[in-house]
Structure formats: structure tokens, C-alpha cells
Design an enzyme around this catalytic site. Sequence first.
Site, PDB file in Angstrom:
ATOM      1  N   GLU A 190      18.244 -16.592  -9.629  1.00 15.12           N
ATOM      2  CA  GLU A 190      17.765 -15.253  -9.981  1.00 15.12           C
ATOM      3  C   GLU A 190      17.197 -15.257 -11.409  1.00 15.12           C
ATOM      4  O   GLU A 190      16.181 -14.602 -11.677  1.00 15.12           O
ATOM      5  CB  GLU A 190      18.913 -14.242  -9.838  1.00 15.12           C
ATOM      6  CG  GLU A 190      18.632 -12.836 -10.324  1.00 15.12           C
ATOM      7  CD  GLU A 190      17.520 -12.108  -9.560  1.00 15.12           C
ATOM      8  OE1 GLU A 190      16.938 -12.682  -8.632  1.00 15.12           O
ATOM      9  OE2 GLU A 190      17.229 -10.957  -9.932  1.00 15.12           O
ATOM     10  N   LYS A 208       6.760  -3.608  -4.797  1.00 22.17           N
ATOM     11  CA  LYS A 208       8.173  -3.214  -4.758  1.00 22.17           C
ATOM     12  C   LYS A 208       8.719  -3.272  -3.348  1.00 22.17           C
ATOM     13  O   LYS A 208       9.890  -3.522  -3.124  1.00 22.17           O
ATOM     14  CB  LYS A 208       8.300  -1.784  -5.311  1.00 22.17           C
ATOM     15  CG  LYS A 208       9.722  -1.302  -5.458  1.00 22.17           C
ATOM     16  CD  LYS A 208      10.440  -2.015  -6.581  1.00 22.17           C
ATOM     17  CE  LYS A 208      11.896  -1.691  -6.692  1.00 22.17           C
ATOM     18  NZ  LYS A 208      12.602  -2.687  -7.502  1.00 22.17           N
ATOM     19  N   TRP A 218      -2.918  -2.871  -1.641  1.00 27.14           N
ATOM     20  CA  TRP A 218      -2.451  -4.195  -2.065  1.00 27.14           C
ATOM     21  C   TRP A 218      -3.120  -5.163  -1.103  1.00 27.14           C
ATOM     22  O   TRP A 218      -2.822  -5.181   0.092  1.00 27.14           O
ATOM     23  CB  TRP A 218      -0.933  -4.247  -1.955  1.00 27.14           C
ATOM     24  CG  TRP A 218      -0.280  -5.430  -2.570  1.00 27.14           C
ATOM     25  CD1 TRP A 218      -0.007  -5.641  -3.897  1.00 27.14           C
ATOM     26  CD2 TRP A 218       0.237  -6.572  -1.879  1.00 27.14           C
ATOM     27  NE1 TRP A 218       0.646  -6.840  -4.060  1.00 27.14           N
ATOM     28  CE2 TRP A 218       0.808  -7.428  -2.851  1.00 27.14           C
ATOM     29  CE3 TRP A 218       0.294  -6.963  -0.539  1.00 27.14           C
ATOM     30  CZ2 TRP A 218       1.410  -8.643  -2.534  1.00 27.14           C
ATOM     31  CZ3 TRP A 218       0.890  -8.177  -0.223  1.00 27.14           C
ATOM     32  CH2 TRP A 218       1.440  -9.000  -1.216  1.00 27.14           C
ATOM     33  N   ASN A 220      -1.981   1.141   6.087  1.00 24.29           N
ATOM     34  CA  ASN A 220      -1.014   0.250   5.459  1.00 24.29           C
ATOM     35  C   ASN A 220      -0.522  -0.712   6.530  1.00 24.29           C
ATOM     36  O   ASN A 220      -0.032  -0.271   7.557  1.00 24.29           O
ATOM     37  CB  ASN A 220       0.154   1.109   4.920  1.00 24.29           C
ATOM     38  CG  ASN A 220       1.225   0.283   4.254  1.00 24.29           C
ATOM     39  OD1 ASN A 220       1.065  -0.914   4.083  1.00 24.29           O
ATOM     40  ND2 ASN A 220       2.309   0.941   3.871  1.00 24.29           N
ATOM     41  N   GLY A 221      -0.687  -2.016   6.290  1.00 22.09           N
ATOM     42  CA  GLY A 221      -0.261  -2.990   7.294  1.00 22.09           C
ATOM     43  C   GLY A 221      -1.439  -3.851   7.719  1.00 22.09           C
ATOM     44  O   GLY A 221      -2.443  -3.935   7.004  1.00 22.09           O
ATOM     45  N   GLU A 233       8.612 -13.880 -12.553  1.00 22.75           N
ATOM     46  CA  GLU A 233       8.007 -12.616 -12.112  1.00 22.75           C
ATOM     47  C   GLU A 233       7.429 -11.814 -13.266  1.00 22.75           C
ATOM     48  O   GLU A 233       6.315 -11.309 -13.192  1.00 22.75           O
ATOM     49  CB  GLU A 233       9.070 -11.718 -11.454  1.00 22.75           C
ATOM     50  CG  GLU A 233       9.364 -12.037 -10.034  1.00 22.75           C
ATOM     51  CD  GLU A 233      10.410 -11.082  -9.485  1.00 22.75           C
ATOM     52  OE1 GLU A 233      10.159 -10.531  -8.425  1.00 22.75           O
ATOM     53  OE2 GLU A 233      11.462 -10.886 -10.120  1.00 22.75           O
ATOM     54  N   LYS A 261      13.442 -14.034 -12.104  1.00 33.98           N
ATOM     55  CA  LYS A 261      13.135 -12.922 -13.018  1.00 33.98           C
ATOM     56  C   LYS A 261      12.117 -13.380 -14.062  1.00 33.98           C
ATOM     57  O   LYS A 261      11.147 -12.682 -14.348  1.00 33.98           O
ATOM     58  CB  LYS A 261      14.388 -12.416 -13.768  1.00 33.98           C
ATOM     59  CG  LYS A 261      15.361 -11.602 -12.982  1.00 33.98           C
ATOM     60  CD  LYS A 261      14.896 -10.208 -12.666  1.00 33.98           C
ATOM     61  CE  LYS A 261      14.185 -10.148 -11.353  1.00 33.98           C
ATOM     62  NZ  LYS A 261      14.939  -9.900 -10.173  1.00 33.98           N
ATOM     63  N   ARG A 285       5.353   0.496  -6.289  1.00 39.28           N
ATOM     64  CA  ARG A 285       5.294  -0.432  -5.168  1.00 39.28           C
ATOM     65  C   ARG A 285       4.312  -1.573  -5.417  1.00 39.28           C
ATOM     66  O   ARG A 285       4.340  -2.577  -4.720  1.00 39.28           O
ATOM     67  CB  ARG A 285       4.843   0.313  -3.901  1.00 39.28           C
ATOM     68  CG  ARG A 285       5.840   1.331  -3.419  1.00 39.28           C
ATOM     69  CD  ARG A 285       5.190   2.285  -2.438  1.00 39.28           C
ATOM     70  NE  ARG A 285       4.622   1.589  -1.296  1.00 39.28           N
ATOM     71  CZ  ARG A 285       5.241   1.444  -0.138  1.00 39.28           C
ATOM     72  NH1 ARG A 285       6.430   1.930   0.025  1.00 39.28           N
ATOM     73  NH2 ARG A 285       4.660   0.819   0.850  1.00 39.28           N
ATOM     74  N   CYS A 312       0.817  -1.200   0.000  1.00 38.77           N
ATOM     75  CA  CYS A 312       0.000   0.000   0.000  1.00 38.77           C
ATOM     76  C   CYS A 312       0.858   1.260   0.000  1.00 38.77           C
ATOM     77  O   CYS A 312       1.926   1.297   0.596  1.00 38.77           O
ATOM     78  CB  CYS A 312      -0.863   0.020   1.251  1.00 38.77           C
ATOM     79  SG  CYS A 312      -1.777  -1.497   1.500  1.00 38.77           S
ATOM     80  N   HIS A 349      19.243 -35.619  -9.655  1.00 38.46           N
ATOM     81  CA  HIS A 349      18.518 -36.144  -8.489  1.00 38.46           C
ATOM     82  C   HIS A 349      17.030 -35.799  -8.537  1.00 38.46           C
ATOM     83  O   HIS A 349      16.353 -35.860  -7.513  1.00 38.46           O
ATOM     84  CB  HIS A 349      19.144 -35.604  -7.203  1.00 38.46           C
ATOM     85  CG  HIS A 349      20.573 -36.022  -7.031  1.00 38.46           C
ATOM     86  ND1 HIS A 349      20.961 -37.320  -6.815  1.00 38.46           N
ATOM     87  CD2 HIS A 349      21.730 -35.305  -7.094  1.00 38.46           C
ATOM     88  CE1 HIS A 349      22.281 -37.393  -6.728  1.00 38.46           C
ATOM     89  NE2 HIS A 349      22.769 -36.176  -6.906  1.00 38.46           N
TER      90      HIS A 349
HETATM   91  C1  F6R Z   1      12.478  -9.612  -7.270  1.00 43.54           C
HETATM   92  C2  F6R Z   1      12.110  -8.699  -6.229  1.00 43.54           C
HETATM   93  C3  F6R Z   1      11.786  -9.216  -4.868  1.00 43.54           C
HETATM   94  C4  F6R Z   1      12.611  -8.441  -3.848  1.00 43.54           C
HETATM   95  C5  F6R Z   1      12.224  -8.821  -2.412  1.00 43.54           C
HETATM   96  C6  F6R Z   1      13.088  -8.104  -1.390  1.00 43.54           C
HETATM   97  O1  F6R Z   1      12.656  -8.984  -8.479  1.00 43.54           O
HETATM   98  O2  F6R Z   1      12.088  -7.529  -6.455  1.00 43.54           O
HETATM   99  O3  F6R Z   1      12.026 -10.583  -4.750  1.00 43.54           O
HETATM  100  O4  F6R Z   1      13.960  -8.725  -4.085  1.00 43.54           O
HETATM  101  O5  F6R Z   1      10.885  -8.496  -2.192  1.00 43.54           O
HETATM  102  O6  F6R Z   1      13.000  -6.726  -1.529  1.00 43.54           O
HETATM  103  P1  F6R Z   1      14.029  -5.748  -0.835  1.00 43.54           P
HETATM  104  O7  F6R Z   1      15.346  -5.913  -1.522  1.00 43.54           O
HETATM  105  O8  F6R Z   1      13.454  -4.389  -1.008  1.00 43.54           O
HETATM  106  O9  F6R Z   1      14.120  -6.160   0.599  1.00 43.54           O
END
Ligand code: F6R
Length: 617
Positions: free
Chosen positions: A490, A612, A80, A106-107, A497, A494, A27, A2, A513
Site C-alpha cells: 500500500e 475514484k 474518462w 458511462n460504460g 499514485e 500510494k 471520480r 464517467c 531473490h
Molecule cells: C488506491 C485506490 C484504488 C482503489 C481501487 C478499488 O488509492 O483508490 O486502487 O482502491 O480502485 O476501489 P474500491 O475500493 O472502490 O473498489
Amino acid sequence: MCGIVGYIGPQHATDIVIGGLRKLEYRGYDSAGVALLGVDRLLTERATGKLVNLERKLHSVEWDDADARGYSIGMGHTRWATHGGVTEANAHPHVSMNGRVAVVHNGIVENAIDLRHELLATGAVFTSETDTEVIVHLVAGYMTAGMLFERAAHATFARLRGSQAIVLLSLDEPDKIIACRIGNAGGVVVGIGAGEMFLASDIPGILEHTRRIAFLENQEVAVIQRSGFRVRTINGGEVSKTVTNIPYDMVSAEKGEYRHFMQKEIFEQARAITDTIRGRVDFATGRVMLDALNPLNGGLLPSKIFTAACGTSLYSAMVGKFLIEGIARIPVEVEHGSELRYRDPLIQSTHAVLGITQSGETADTLAAMAEGREKGARIWSIVNNIGSQAQRVSDGTIAMRAGPEIGVCSTKTFLASIVDQYLLACALAQARDGHSGASFALAQQLSHLPSLMSQVLDKNSIYAELASEFHDREHFLFLGRGINYPIALEGALKLKEVSYIHAEGYPAGEMKHGPIALIDERMPVVCICIKDAVYEKMLSQVEQVKARGGKVIAVATEGDTEIAKRADRVMYVPVTHPLLSPVITAIPMQRLAYEMAVRRGCDVDQPRNLAKSVTVE
Ligand code: F6R
């Protein structure tokens, strides 16, 4: 997560609030709303989906001139969903039954069920499934019983359990906004202007208007009026706040020539790494200087480091384990931020807990850092978001210096945080070894990194070709070994996502395995196969995939003709020092994911369901 924006001052609040919410769009959110206080009128509008839907509704409001001038207090919210589905009724603001108090939040209110039962018993009528709505009924209830707005707000905050940020408006006192922060799940920043005041969940929401910012801490309540603000604890104690001047480059927050922020952020990585290194290495000697993080505490290095992080930052931490153990010879345990505190970790006062978080606001990582604090360890962080909670609770911080990352999916902060750990590893080694040791020559290696990265960024055709060939696949496998195993993880993250293709990252030697059962002619397998100590081993994995009909997409070292004979497609990268190779091999992963997402028509910068900054547990 949020986002919240608030405004009080001489201007029309709508534009400022909507403009601020737009800056927080990165975000992630699924619905939005605003509350505006006018002359004896509280106007609210809410809509599911993107902000443009809310704006459409606001355009159809019939403002008369007096209204338009009057609405100079307002707050907005992007939601969110956590409690209750994505519906207009669940979107914020929520308004009291008498229509005089509004809240955005928010929360999570952890005791919402108990409070709801209590309120229902007193005749409250709920119009949403949210936990938030209890707040507005409590405040209005206390006001009906005779309390003034501020006292009612404090009385309500004292009853809420869980981590959250709350903002309230009331028609009864239309000259103020009340904001509160409880725990770590929601930040509240107050922006100071001249004859006007701003508030937001994150700095970018108001930075266009002011750089003078005060941060609310846990249990603090701010009463914000046109002329200024004052802060008390929920219990009523006076608090004096310091105001920080925030440096920020708004230009780099724009998309410029690029189609998407993710694309822009991938392409500015060489610059981000140049900034990350700048002034921190004396390249003549190899000495590393980390001003804001002194690795020595009372002359002692930590005997062990626990690194806590989530998602992409966790994979960065996994690379960091190789770097810190390899260069500084200090043992490192990498922990999911969300897990560390649930297993009574053996953290001691001689240890350091390192939180890696681009946002600096990830609730799970913050909780892991708090666990470290409680056990007496020194607390370090690597953050991109200066002024964030993670930085503020740390004894020392290394700033990523990646610049604002707007695409929801992390790219440049991933690479910057790896380089920061490389710097940390060298600084630790140098603090222990004095003037000699391999770390000096290793630090000098960093000078080549930006140009090597540019070489990978300059190659263009292969990624679009791969996307055109493989965009219709349902599954991908990513394999790597050693320091490049986290890069396989990663790569898979990516891809899933941004393109919504199911992908798994695996240590290559583990393929036999289990995952080998998945391989057939429809399965693309991305193999990180650069010329390093495990090259021969990777070649044999490539053979095993080919023997089962899988399609191999290799990341290989420039000039390797052998791999070209075995793999179906090759993404070449330049020769790099093995400890810095993840910074290079990660780029083809990002570019592949980006092109796949574009080809599949996905919302690259705001993938569904993602946020985000994940400020809830
Ligand atoms: C992947 C991504 C998320 C963040 C995770 C941690 O592309 O963006 O997996 O890496 O939510 O976020 P931070 O680094 O802000 O703690």
C-alpha cells in the site's frame, strides 16, 4: 470514471448540472460536456480538461432571456476515456446527424464495431471515435423510421451489449429525460424533488438537492418528467420502484482547513475509526455486534471465505486474511476482483464471498461477487458508499462509516475496511465459540486504536523533511513482513499514485531473490520494522540494504534506539497490538506519499489517469 448528472424542472438546468458534475469530480475524468434543451433548440458544449474549461465555454454562450428561461432540461457528463483519445470530439454529449437527439453514456458498448458498420452502411456519419456515438445514431434512425422517442430508446437499448448507463434527450419530446442501466458498469440514481427531478450516476451528484433517491437496476429504463418518473424493463415490463431516504453529512464533504482532501482524509482517520467501532463492541465484555451482517447462516459459519477486491481494497483484504485466519481460524483466499472469475474458483455453497470496495461500484469486484452468487456462496460486502451496488447485491454488509472520501486515492476507507475485517473476525470467532475465547479480549483492544492513531497523526515535521530530501528520486522500494507486508504494498501504491514515482512493495524476505539488484545510493528503501515477531528478521534486511549503499527509511516502534543507529531516517509509531499494527503503520505511508506529491507539485486529489470509482472492466 464517467459521471452523469441530469435535471428537469423550473430552474435553469446549467447550474444544477455543472454543480452536480463538480460533486462527481473526485471520480476522475479527462473531459466534460453538457446538453441543454430549450424552446426548439438543443444546445451542446464540450471541452477537454477540467470542468472550468467547459464553464468558460458556457459563459461565452449568448443566452437571450427566453433561452435562459427555456433551458430547464439538461444533462452533463464527465468522461474518462475508454474508446478514443481525450479530444473535444470524443467528449459527450454526442448528437444525432439531424441535431435532434443527444446522448451521454458511462460504460462500454461491446458490440460497437458491428453496430458502427451497420450504421455506416445506412449512411450514418460519425464525428467521434467513441463507442457511444452508435447509440445516438440508432435512436435517431428509429425515430426517423416513425417510432416515438421512448420506443426508439427501448429498441436501441435492446441492441446494446456490455455494461453501461445511458441518458438521452430529444428535441421531439422536450419534456422528458430517458435513462437506462444495463449491467453493472454504470449506476443510475433518480432524485425526486417537488416539481423537479434529478438524475445522476452517483448519489453525491444530486444530494445537495434531494435525499429521496430511487436506484435503477440492470435492464431498467426510467422516463423522467417534471412531475415524476416511471420505470419499465427494456422489454417493456412495468417496474415499481421504492424510494430510499439517504442520510448524508454534506459538511464532511468539504475541505475545511485542509489544503487537499487527501490530507483532510488522512487526518480524520482517528474519527473514522471511532465511528467504525461505535456501537459495534461492548467494551465491558468484548462482544461484537454486527447488525447488518449475521455471520451465522442457518447456524453455520462459512467453511472458507474468498475475499475479492481491487487496488487498495485488495491490500486491505490481504491484511484481513491474517485477521480472519488468526482470530476466527477460518481459511481465507484473497483474490484480485479482476481475476477471480477467470479461473473457475472452487467456491461452494458452504463458503462466503466477501467483496471489499469503498465505492461499492467497482465492476471487477462486483463481477467476482456475482461469480460467488452463481456458485451458491453467501455474499458479504464491506462498503463505504451506502446504497451502492455491492451493498445491494449482498446478503450482509459492514459499512465502513468513514464518511465521504473525495480524494481519488483511498486513505481512510483503507483503514476503516481493515477494522471492519477485524470486527468480522471477532464476530465469527464469537459466533462459533460462544462466551469464551481470545476474540473478546481482542475486540477490547479496539478501544485504544483511535488514540494510538492520533499519536501518529500528531507528529508533523518528519514527513516534510523526508519529502524535501527524497522528492527527486525515481524509484522507491517498500519492504514489510507478515501482516505488514500488505502495508508495504500500500505504501508503494500510494506513492506511485499521487507523486508518480515508481515504487515497488515487496515481502522483505524476498528482497534477496531479485530486488536487491536495484539497490544503490540513489534508492530509498522504506522498511516496516516495528517490534513484533519478525523484528529481528527485518533488522537483517535493513543491514542488507545498508551494505549496498541504499537509504533506509524505517517505520519503527517508539523508543527503539537500535533502529536509529542503523536506519538513515525513522518514522516512529506507538506500540500496538500486532494484529492492529497495520492500521498504525499505514499512516506514515500515507503521510509520506502526500508530502512527496505536494513537494513535486502533483494534483494530489485527482491524480492523472485515475478514477475514484472504476466502473469498467
Ligand atoms: C488506491 C485506490 C484504488 C482503489 C481501487 C478499488 O488509492 O483508490 O486502487 O482502491 O480502485 O476501489 P474500491 O475500493 O472502490 O473498489
